[in-house]
Design a protein around this motif. Structure first.
Motif, mmCIF file in Angstrom:
data_model
loop_
_atom_site.group_PDB
_atom_site.id
_atom_site.type_symbol
_atom_site.label_atom_id
_atom_site.label_comp_id
_atom_site.label_asym_id
_atom_site.label_seq_id
_atom_site.Cartn_x
_atom_site.Cartn_y
_atom_site.Cartn_z
ATOM 1 N N ASP A 24 -20.417 35.806 -35.713
ATOM 2 C CA ASP A 24 -19.922 37.057 -34.864
ATOM 3 C C ASP A 24 -20.909 38.020 -35.379
ATOM 4 O O ASP A 24 -21.686 38.812 -35.231
ATOM 5 N N ASP A 25 -21.453 37.464 -36.733
ATOM 6 C CA ASP A 25 -22.527 38.266 -37.556
ATOM 7 C C ASP A 25 -23.565 37.783 -37.326
ATOM 8 O O ASP A 25 -24.493 38.255 -37.688
ATOM 9 N N GLU A 26 -24.072 36.931 -36.324
ATOM 10 C CA GLU A 26 -25.226 36.420 -35.901
ATOM 11 C C GLU A 26 -25.549 37.013 -34.309
ATOM 12 O O GLU A 26 -26.625 36.862 -33.682
ATOM 13 N N ARG B 20 -25.239 40.505 -32.937
ATOM 14 C CA ARG B 20 -25.715 41.483 -32.825
ATOM 15 C C ARG B 20 -27.151 41.111 -33.295
ATOM 16 O O ARG B 20 -28.380 41.650 -32.256
#
Length: 392
Positions: free
Chosen positions: A231-233, A235
């Motif tokens: 998920d953190d990649e 954006r």
């Protein structure tokens, strides 16, 4: 006394003898118990040898002093600036060279110097960045294969930008466990461009059609990549797509029709400059003003009906429980969106209908392939079971 005799002898000695004697003198400097005066005399003699007409003599000094912390710094820096075959051992192994020295050596553009530096143990990120910026493909490949080199994402992106069209570079990059999703997507673009150029050069497809097919294949791979990324990649991937001009309406529509709502919401949040939590609330709430969010994101009005209908279908039936997760187009969703959009004014949305029909055809092919794979798998299981019964 010994050094004085050496200096008298070395002026007229043959090259081979000078090479052997120079190596012996350098080793004596490092490992023998010399007095301070003898050590100073030996260092002076070796400095004089830097002017020896034979590079083999200077290479002998470089080989002995290359990995030593006790080597005379003056000699080491002089050898590092010598011709490439003399400088290579020092550039590759010397602990006395500063990062700035290595960056300057890389900037010369000489292949042997760059190759030696790219193979250094514990290569710092600043030097790796210099290689990524000016190094040829061979040197960048060596850098990527150096397990002890510190290569930051910016340098990886630069290598992809400069050499990503080469299969060897792509293979090594894709084998890295630390490769960000945005860099993987950049590699996908390079690969799709290479394939389009390949089929165009052989006149298998017209250039426009080859480019369109490659673009759509890249969009498909990008949605798959986003679905499989942490998920953190997502954006950072969205920002990369926007900066490179790839965050298109077609990509966002494909993501939504695949059920990849996370990618769709991140894209809207990035384009509209609105917090993700607020975007998610608007997307999932039928009463919220999706049209206002859509307009703020700067998306074309002609494509709005497809997004509106896709969201309605998603809210009504979820993702329709179709296989493929969030990386495959959902056939029934597309067909329902297509049916509803056909009731719109035809002249205004004809390009949208053509796009949806291509998506529908792609989804049908994927569904057929998946169905056939399942049939073959079931048949193989039944065959194995029959053979086990016969054996029993």
């Amino acid at each position: 006394m010994i050094v004085r005799q050496f200096l008298s002898w070395v002026r007229t000695a043959p090259t081979g003898d000078r090479v052997e004697a120079t190596g012996a003198l350098a080793r004596a400097y490092l490992y023998s118990d010399l007095s301070d005066s003898d050590r100073a005399a030996a260092e002076g003699a070796m400095v004089m040898l830097l002017d020896d007409p034979s590079p083999l003599v200077r290479r002998a000094l470089a080989e002995v002093f290359a990995a030593s912390e006790d080597a005379p710094p003056t000699l080491v820096h002089a050898l590092a600036c010598d011709q490439p075959d003399v400088a290579a051992p020092v550039l590759q192994r010397s602990p006395l060279l500063f990062d700035a020295d290595l960056v300057e050596a890389v900037a010369t553009g000489e292949l042997e110097r760059q190759t030696a530096i790219a193979a250094r143990t514990d290569l710092p990120c600043s030097v790796a960045a210099a290689i990524a910026e000016v190094g040829c493909a061979e040197v960048c490949l060596m850098l990527l294969e150096n397990q002890n080199a510190e290569v930051v994402p910016f340098s990886l992106d630069r290598i992809v930008e400069r050499h990503g069209h080469l299969a060897a570079i792509r293979d090594v990059l894709l084998g890295r466990g630390d490769l960000p999703a945005s860099t993987r997507q950049a590699i996908l673009v390079k690969l799709s461009q290479a394939l389009a150029d390949f089929v165009t050069a052989r006149q298998w497809l017209a250039q426009d059609r080859a480019r369109r097919i490659a673009r759509e294949a890249c969009e498909k791979a990008t949605v798959t990549l986003a679905a499989r990324s942490p998920d953190d990649e997502v954006r950072p991937l969205i920002r990369h797509l926007r900066e490179s001009g790839q965050l298109t309406t077609g990509l966002m529509l494909r993501a939504l029709l695949c059920g990849n709502v996370a990618l769709f919401e991140e894209a809207l949040a990035e384009l509209a400059d609105i917090p993700l939590s607020r975007v998610a609330g608007i997307v999932h709430d039928r009463r919220a003003g999706f049209r206002a969010l859509y307009d703020r994101a700067g998306l074309p009005i002609s494509i709005f009906p497809a997004f509106r209908e896709a969201l309605d279908v998603m809210r009504e039936d979820g993702h329709l429980s179709e296989p493929g997760g969030a990386s495959r187009l959902k056939r029934r969703m597309i067909e329902r969106v297509l049916t509803r959009c056909e009731n719109e004014t035809r002249d205004e949305i004809e390009p949208l209908l053509m796009l949806l029909r291509r998506y529908a055809a792609e989804a049908a092919r994927e569904e057929a392939r998946l169905f056939c794979d399942e049939l073959v798998a079931d048949d193989r299981i039944e065959t194995d079971a029959d053979m086990q019964l016969v054996a029993a």
